[in-house]
Design a protein around this motif. Sequence first.
Motif, PDB file in Angstrom:
ATOM      1  N   TRP A   4       0.852  -1.201   0.000  1.00 36.67           N
ATOM      2  CA  TRP A   4       0.000   0.000   0.000  1.00 36.67           C
ATOM      3  C   TRP A   4       0.882   1.242   0.000  1.00 36.67           C
ATOM      4  O   TRP A   4       0.640   2.180  -0.753  1.00 36.67           O
ATOM      5  CB  TRP A   4      -0.943   0.017   1.213  1.00 36.67           C
ATOM      6  N   LEU A   5       1.898   1.234   0.844  1.00 33.37           N
ATOM      7  CA  LEU A   5       2.804   2.377   0.946  1.00 33.37           C
ATOM      8  C   LEU A   5       3.537   2.599  -0.377  1.00 33.37           C
ATOM      9  O   LEU A   5       3.641   3.731  -0.848  1.00 33.37           O
ATOM     10  CB  LEU A   5       3.793   2.184   2.089  1.00 33.37           C
ATOM     11  N   VAL A   8       1.153   4.224  -2.849  1.00 37.69           N
ATOM     12  CA  VAL A   8       0.930   5.643  -2.528  1.00 37.69           C
ATOM     13  C   VAL A   8       2.148   6.462  -2.936  1.00 37.69           C
ATOM     14  O   VAL A   8       2.013   7.546  -3.508  1.00 37.69           O
ATOM     15  CB  VAL A   8       0.620   5.833  -1.017  1.00 37.69           C
ATOM     16  N   LYS A   9       3.347   5.919  -2.697  1.00 36.76           N
ATOM     17  CA  LYS A   9       4.587   6.662  -2.998  1.00 36.76           C
ATOM     18  C   LYS A   9       4.798   6.888  -4.493  1.00 36.76           C
ATOM     19  O   LYS A   9       5.570   7.752  -4.875  1.00 36.76           O
ATOM     20  CB  LYS A   9       5.788   5.986  -2.353  1.00 36.76           C
ATOM     21  N   ALA A  15       5.149  10.348   1.050  1.00 36.21           N
ATOM     22  CA  ALA A  15       3.963   9.894   1.778  1.00 36.21           C
ATOM     23  C   ALA A  15       4.281   9.603   3.240  1.00 36.21           C
ATOM     24  O   ALA A  15       5.341   9.067   3.568  1.00 36.21           O
ATOM     25  CB  ALA A  15       3.389   8.654   1.117  1.00 36.21           C
ATOM     26  N   GLU A  17       4.031   7.503   6.271  1.00 41.65           N
ATOM     27  CA  GLU A  17       3.790   6.081   6.532  1.00 41.65           C
ATOM     28  C   GLU A  17       2.704   5.869   7.584  1.00 41.65           C
ATOM     29  O   GLU A  17       1.875   4.964   7.468  1.00 41.65           O
ATOM     30  CB  GLU A  17       5.098   5.414   6.975  1.00 41.65           C
ATOM     31  N   VAL A  20      -0.693   6.377   5.961  1.00 41.96           N
ATOM     32  CA  VAL A  20      -1.043   5.228   5.124  1.00 41.96           C
ATOM     33  C   VAL A  20      -1.513   4.082   6.016  1.00 41.96           C
ATOM     34  O   VAL A  20      -2.545   3.451   5.746  1.00 41.96           O
ATOM     35  CB  VAL A  20       0.142   4.791   4.231  1.00 41.96           C
ATOM     36  N   LEU A  23      -4.982   4.792   7.197  1.00 43.80           N
ATOM     37  CA  LEU A  23      -5.972   4.558   6.139  1.00 43.80           C
ATOM     38  C   LEU A  23      -6.238   3.071   5.958  1.00 43.80           C
ATOM     39  O   LEU A  23      -7.385   2.651   5.766  1.00 43.80           O
ATOM     40  CB  LEU A  23      -5.498   5.171   4.818  1.00 43.80           C
ATOM     41  N   VAL A  87      -6.636   2.767  -1.067  1.00 45.72           N
ATOM     42  CA  VAL A  87      -5.755   3.431  -0.098  1.00 45.72           C
ATOM     43  C   VAL A  87      -5.072   4.635  -0.754  1.00 45.72           C
ATOM     44  O   VAL A  87      -5.018   5.721  -0.174  1.00 45.72           O
ATOM     45  CB  VAL A  87      -4.695   2.443   0.462  1.00 45.72           C
ATOM     46  N   THR A  88      -4.592   4.464  -1.965  1.00 45.55           N
ATOM     47  CA  THR A  88      -3.901   5.547  -2.664  1.00 45.55           C
ATOM     48  C   THR A  88      -4.857   6.690  -2.991  1.00 45.55           C
ATOM     49  O   THR A  88      -4.545   7.863  -2.752  1.00 45.55           O
ATOM     50  CB  THR A  88      -3.235   5.020  -3.953  1.00 45.55           C
ATOM     51  N   TYR A  91      -5.680   8.449   0.205  1.00 47.44           N
ATOM     52  CA  TYR A  91      -4.518   9.205   0.688  1.00 47.44           C
ATOM     53  C   TYR A  91      -4.394  10.513  -0.085  1.00 47.44           C
ATOM     54  O   TYR A  91      -4.220  11.585   0.515  1.00 47.44           O
ATOM     55  CB  TYR A  91      -3.227   8.391   0.547  1.00 47.44           C
ATOM     56  N   ASP A  95      -4.730  14.114   1.552  1.00 48.25           N
ATOM     57  CA  ASP A  95      -3.580  15.006   1.440  1.00 48.25           C
ATOM     58  C   ASP A  95      -3.992  16.315   0.763  1.00 48.25           C
ATOM     59  O   ASP A  95      -3.617  17.400   1.210  1.00 48.25           O
ATOM     60  CB  ASP A  95      -2.471  14.310   0.650  1.00 48.25           C
TER      61      ASP A  95
END
Length: 106
Positions: A4-5, A8-9, A15, A17, A20, A23, A87-88, A91, A95
């Motif tokens: 997931w991280l 997102v990155k 991002a 952590e 994330v 979330l 998740v992304t 996020y 954000d």
Amino acid sequence: MSDWLADVKKYAPKADEAAVAGLVRYLGIALRNRDSSLVSFSDPEEVARVKKNFCMKKLALTDEAAIDAALAKVGAAMKADKTKNRVTVYYLLADHFKKLDLFIKK
């Protein structure tokens, strides 16, 4: 969690952590099913659900035009990605509205 991280990155290289992870906790059971772990920007009902349930309820936003603009921006940013991870998407929306702190455990 690292998958997931990493996803997102791709869109937010710096991002947070902890956000994330928050979330992922918030989405919980929805992430177990492949279909519910993804967001389909081509489905108007799905976009409306994200707007109502995440942006308006969880993030407590009221400006629908701003939400629609943010959804369009996130959708455009992720356009090349066939699988848009929930998740992304969440996020990037959190954000954008400076609401990541809602997901960071204190």
